[in-house]
Design an enzyme around this catalytic site. Structure first.
Site, short mmCIF file in Angstrom:
data_model
loop_
_atom_site.label_atom_id
_atom_site.label_comp_id
_atom_site.label_asym_id
_atom_site.label_seq_id
_atom_site.Cartn_x
_atom_site.Cartn_y
_atom_site.Cartn_z
N GLU A 159 0.87 -1.19 0.00
CA GLU A 159 0.00 0.00 0.00
C GLU A 159 0.91 1.24 0.00
OE1 GLU A 159 -3.81 1.91 2.47
OE2 GLU A 159 -2.43 0.54 3.46
N HIS A 193 -4.52 -4.77 -0.11
CA HIS A 193 -4.22 -3.66 -1.03
C HIS A 193 -3.37 -4.09 -2.22
CE1 HIS A 193 -6.24 -0.62 1.34
NE2 HIS A 193 -5.58 -1.03 2.41
#
Length: 512
Positions: free
Chosen positions: A346, A371
């Site tokens: 992320e 993510h």
């Protein structure tokens, strides 16, 4: 070329090998080659294995008509396009969209990436401030603290404690003043570091509000209902499992909190038979020292042994750019009898220990990747993810709100969709973005990230993936798929009745 040409052209041809462009001599040969390439691309994309029945084709036609019209309007008026503007400026328009309405009513399966403290709506958090004996202290322009006491609170605060009931009766306080404390949706930030600073403040603002035991019970019941109303039948939430307190200052143990959650779940499922379940991934702060991480792992082992049906794994949460890397935690993480569901990648950085968390997450055996925003920068890991069928949890609105991407058309998940990398769409922290538990993320993905040709098969695959890649047992998944399928089929028939569009339809790329 017109927008109609860009979106609608698709030659229905068989998938065969053909010569390259220097061998193409006629427009007809060009069209055939083009159609073949489009077909090959489709058969590499998410949803290509889904077959629609006749009723689903009818709903698909309704949905794709709406989608094409929204894209057409976006093409004609790019300044108003939903994926490129700040969310606060387009949210009202999205909420009025017929396509969004269809997506919101759709059974979308489960949310596999959301944090318990940011799943209930802003309205729910404000409602919690109406609990008797609620005190508030304004720390600064962005920060507040709450306390619950029959008399003046003993809790430390740099400001002055005020009773919420007294403030409201005096008429100099409005609930709207709390929205900015419980959300980042209306704020403007310059960069990722700045938005994360305020984002974490929002968690702090709500923490002790929901850790008051009566509020916690109300909060969990509320977000369960909000999720089900939004077409979500299953959840896996990251949670540190709070130690709750009551009005007299008595503290719950984590075990007691889990038993309370189990009671609430049992009651909710008995009243809502189409709700599947909720499970917890024990998530703790990656910014803490190795000593604390060892404590967290031991807590997870203890809780998962005692409550195996609810506690299903471990994750390290919080901002990756500012936290310890998985490599630094590796000596503790190796050889643990735990399922990992790691946040990884992320970040916008490349070639740092932050984006390289993706490498360590896969090597440490993560079941899913939270993510995975930087995954396109690591093609070897992307291939390992596909080969080992590791699902990537995508939260597009969160990535936009935290300044990783400005225009969602440029979100890296578009390449995952094109190459059928296993994904689910999740919402991360919808409370703080003032969005629905899952529908806004589904909508943004469908209309703004996935191909214009991606249709109901794509959305159906996302729902199926949320069950397939969940932390449920195989027996639980079988039951969950049956419960979801029943609601899906009911939605198909209800949608047909509502739109009164019963006619034959062959969807884009449909093959006879």
């Amino acid at each position: 070329m017109s927008i109609a040409s860009v979106i609608f052209v698709c030659a229905l041809v068989s998938v065969t090998d053909f010569g390259w462009s220097y061998q193409i001599k006629t427009v007809e040969e060009l069209k055939n080659a083009r159609g073949t390439l489009l077909s090959k691309e489709f058969y590499r994309s998410t949803g290509h294995n889904v077959t629609l029945d006749e009723n689903e084709k009818i709903v698909n036609k309704i949905m794709m008509d709406l989608k094409y019209e929204e894209i057409r309007q976006g093409y004609l008026h790019p300044d108003n396009w939903v994926t490129s503007n700040p969310l606060s400026e387009v949210l009202d328009a999205i909420n009025k969209s017929k396509l969004f309405g269809m997506i919101q009513s759709m059974p979308k399966g489960g949310i596999l990436h959301a944090h318990d403290a940011a799943l209930g709506s802003t309205k729910t958090f404000i409602k919690l401030t109406y609990a008797p004996h609620t005190w508030i202290c304004f720390v600064d322009e962005d920060s507040v603290l709450f306390a619950f006491a029959k008399d003046y609170p003993k809790d430390k605060c740099s400001g002055k404690w005020k009773l919420m009931e007294t403030l409201r009766k005096a008429g100099n306080f409005s609930d709207e003043s709390l929205i900015g404390k419980f959300s980042i949706q209306t704020k403007t930030f310059e960069n990722t570091k700045e938005v994360w600073k305020h984002f974490i403040k929002t968690f702090v603002n709500t923490d002790n509000l929901m850790e008051y035991k009566p509020n916690f019970e109300e909060y969990v019941r509320s977000f369960l209902k909000e999720c089900l109303d939004d077409g979500v039948q299953y959840m896996e939430i990251r949670s540190g499992v709070p130690e709750l307190f009551d009005i007299d200052g008595n503290m719950n143990t984590k075990e007691e909190t889990i038993m309370l959650i189990q009671e609430i779940l049992k009651e909710f499922k008995s009243k809502n038979p189409d709700f599947i379940d909720m499970k917890i991934i024990y998530g703790k702060n990656r910014r803490k020292s190795a000593t604390k991480t060892l404590d967290y792992l031991n807590e997870t082992l203890t809780l998962s042994k005692k409550f195996p049906e609810l506690i299903i794994g471990f994750d390290l949460v919080n901002q990756e750019d500012e936290g310890y890397s998985l490599l630094e935690h590796a000596p503790l993480l190796l050889n643990q009898p735990l399922n990992y569901f790691f946040h990884a990648g992320e970040t916008n950085w490349f070639g740092t220990t932050v984006d390289e968390n993706l490498i360590d997450a896969v090597l440490l055996g993560t079941k899913r990747i939270g993510h995975g925003y930087a995954l396109t920068k690591h093609p070897e890991i992307k291939e390992m993810v596909k080969l080992n069928d590791i699902c990537v949890e995508i939260s597009p609105i969160s990535n936009k709100m935290l300044h990783y991407v400005k225009d969602l058309r440029n979100h890296p998940v578009a390449s995952f969709i094109a190459d059928d990398v296993p994904i689910v769409i999740s919402s991360d922290d919808p409370s703080f973005f003032n969005t629905a538990p899952l529908s806004h993320d589904f909508y943004m993905t469908f209309v703004g990230i996935a191909s214009a040709h991606s249709d109901l098969r794509f959305l159906k695959q996302l729902a199926i993936n949320s069950i397939k890649y969940s932390g449920m047992s195989e027996d639980e998944k079988t039951i969950a798929h049956r419960v979801w399928s029943k609601k899906w089929n009911n939605w198909i028939m209800k949608t047909i009745e509502q739109h009164h569009k019963v006619h034959d339809f062959i969807a884009p790329f449909e093959r006879k």
